[in-house]
Design a protein around this motif. Structure first.
Motif, PDB file in Angstrom:
ATOM      1  N   GLY A 175       0.833  -1.196   0.000  1.00  0.00           N
ATOM      2  CA  GLY A 175       0.000   0.000   0.000  1.00  0.00           C
ATOM      3  C   GLY A 175       0.870   1.250   0.000  1.00  0.00           C
ATOM      4  O   GLY A 175       2.103   1.169  -0.121  1.00  0.00           O
ATOM      5  N   LEU A 176       0.222   2.390   0.166  1.00  0.00           N
ATOM      6  CA  LEU A 176       0.956   3.646   0.051  1.00  0.00           C
ATOM      7  C   LEU A 176       1.556   4.081   1.389  1.00  0.00           C
ATOM      8  O   LEU A 176       2.769   4.225   1.517  1.00  0.00           O
ATOM      9  CB  LEU A 176      -0.012   4.707  -0.494  1.00  0.00           C
ATOM     10  N   ALA A 177       0.700   4.290   2.368  1.00  0.00           N
ATOM     11  CA  ALA A 177       1.195   4.777   3.661  1.00  0.00           C
ATOM     12  C   ALA A 177       0.178   4.449   4.743  1.00  0.00           C
ATOM     13  O   ALA A 177      -1.020   4.409   4.467  1.00  0.00           O
ATOM     14  CB  ALA A 177       1.398   6.297   3.600  1.00  0.00           C
ATOM     15  N   PRO A 178       0.643   4.230   5.962  1.00  0.00           N
ATOM     16  CA  PRO A 178      -0.311   3.973   7.040  1.00  0.00           C
ATOM     17  C   PRO A 178      -1.047   5.242   7.431  1.00  0.00           C
ATOM     18  O   PRO A 178      -0.564   6.352   7.195  1.00  0.00           O
ATOM     19  CB  PRO A 178       0.581   3.488   8.187  1.00  0.00           C
ATOM     20  N   GLU A 235      -3.650   2.608  11.638  1.00  0.00           N
ATOM     21  CA  GLU A 235      -2.486   1.718  11.511  1.00  0.00           C
ATOM     22  C   GLU A 235      -1.415   2.117  12.525  1.00  0.00           C
ATOM     23  O   GLU A 235      -0.773   1.266  13.137  1.00  0.00           O
ATOM     24  CB  GLU A 235      -1.896   1.785  10.088  1.00  0.00           C
ATOM     25  N   PRO A 266       0.030  -2.608   9.303  1.00  0.00           N
ATOM     26  CA  PRO A 266      -0.618  -2.039   8.119  1.00  0.00           C
ATOM     27  C   PRO A 266      -2.072  -2.494   7.953  1.00  0.00           C
ATOM     28  O   PRO A 266      -2.482  -3.514   8.502  1.00  0.00           O
ATOM     29  CB  PRO A 266       0.228  -2.573   6.956  1.00  0.00           C
ATOM     30  N   PHE A 267      -2.799  -1.724   7.189  1.00  0.00           N
ATOM     31  CA  PHE A 267      -4.160  -2.075   6.738  1.00  0.00           C
ATOM     32  C   PHE A 267      -5.096  -2.503   7.872  1.00  0.00           C
ATOM     33  O   PHE A 267      -5.400  -3.675   8.041  1.00  0.00           O
ATOM     34  CB  PHE A 267      -4.104  -3.152   5.635  1.00  0.00           C
ATOM     35  N   VAL A 293     -10.695  -0.567   5.541  1.00  0.00           N
ATOM     36  CA  VAL A 293      -9.839  -0.891   4.383  1.00  0.00           C
ATOM     37  C   VAL A 293      -9.126  -2.218   4.621  1.00  0.00           C
ATOM     38  O   VAL A 293      -9.054  -3.082   3.735  1.00  0.00           O
ATOM     39  CB  VAL A 293      -8.799   0.235   4.167  1.00  0.00           C
ATOM     40  N   ASN A 303       3.797  -1.002   3.370  1.00  0.00           N
ATOM     41  CA  ASN A 303       3.508   0.232   2.634  1.00  0.00           C
ATOM     42  C   ASN A 303       4.809   0.806   2.103  1.00  0.00           C
ATOM     43  O   ASN A 303       5.878   0.542   2.660  1.00  0.00           O
ATOM     44  CB  ASN A 303       2.873   1.261   3.577  1.00  0.00           C
ATOM     45  N   HIS A 361      -6.497  -0.043  -5.327  1.00  0.00           N
ATOM     46  CA  HIS A 361      -6.304  -0.007  -3.875  1.00  0.00           C
ATOM     47  C   HIS A 361      -7.652  -0.290  -3.215  1.00  0.00           C
ATOM     48  O   HIS A 361      -8.691   0.158  -3.708  1.00  0.00           O
ATOM     49  CB  HIS A 361      -5.798   1.395  -3.489  1.00  0.00           C
TER      50      HIS A 361
END
Ligand code: URA
Length: 236
Positions: A91-94, A98, A104-105, A109, A131, A205
């Protein structure tokens, strides 16, 4: 010689100490039910080791000050899952949730991603999730490209060490950052791209799926392509 200790064991031990302190009425520690739950549920599911290059990269990331996002960091969010996994979800960023849990995640989501992974016949412990950016961003915000670049050495280390067969890049920014090229996403999505002897699968995403549930069909097609490569049967 020091022996590797799994985070799961450490988490269990910390949780039981905190419970003991709570039972004894000792104040001054965060023995809240939320903290105990995070330790028991979150970290106990994390099979990452505390030794080796990944652990070292995690330690470095937790004290990195190369971009402004470090000011948001109480706990960095490095990864979760199996460091020998065949598939890595990126993924991109927490966000805030998170960062609260350190994994993460999370939230809606995370639940959606968990369901997708489960339908593939896998779970959080059998894949590797991370991420591009390790420090939290404000909810609904995307990290600045300079932060993605500043964090890229940590992501590079994760890819080198895990060496999954497939990297599932969640969303256009993630796919473009990994492949270092601008992609017409509508055409790039769902097609494997070669990457350092591995394959990258760009897909939507899960945040996009919350907004546009009709994209779930395309994501499931992409997951089925991954399942064919990994010879996964999926869950019935
Ligand atoms: N949570 C994450 O950990 N990564 C994302 O990209 C979005 C939500």
């Amino acid at each position: 010689m020091t022996r590797p200790v799994s985070l799961a064991l450490m988490a269990q031990s910390i949780a039981s100490h905190l419970r003991l302190l709570t039972d004894q009425g000792i104040l001054g520690f965060d023995c809240s039910p939320e903290t105990l739950e995070i330790l028991a549920r979150g970290l106990a599911h994390n099979s990452l080791s505390t030794h080796g290059p990944l652990a070292q990269a995690q330690t470095e990331a937790s004290s990195c000050t190369e971009c402004a996002l470090h000011k948001n960091r109480e706990v960095g969010v490095f990864a979760q899952g199996d460091s020998k996994a065949e598939v890595m979800f990126v993924g991109l960023a927490p966000g805030r949730e998170e960062a609260r849990v350190g994994l993460p995640f999370q939230g809606e989501v995370g639940e959606l991603l968990d369901n997708i992974i489960k339908a593939m016949g896998l779970n959080r412990e059998s894949v590797y999730m991370c991420n591009l950016v390790k420090c939290p961003v404000a909810d609904g915000q995307a990290p600045d490209p300079t932060c993605i670049r500043a964090c890229s050495r940590f992501f590079k280390k994760q890819v080198e060490e895990v060496r999954p067969r497939i990297i599932c890049a969640l969303g256009q920014t993630v796919a473009e950052s990994i492949l270092k090229q601008e992609l017409p996403f509508s055409r790039a999505r769902g097609k494997f791209q070669p990457y350092l002897g591995m394959r990258v699968m760009p897909t939507h995403h899960p945040v996009e799926l919350l907004v546009s549930p009709e994209k779930k069909r395309a994501v499931w097609q992409d997951m089925q392509a991954i399942m064919r490569v990994l010879d996964l049967q999926g869950s019935s």
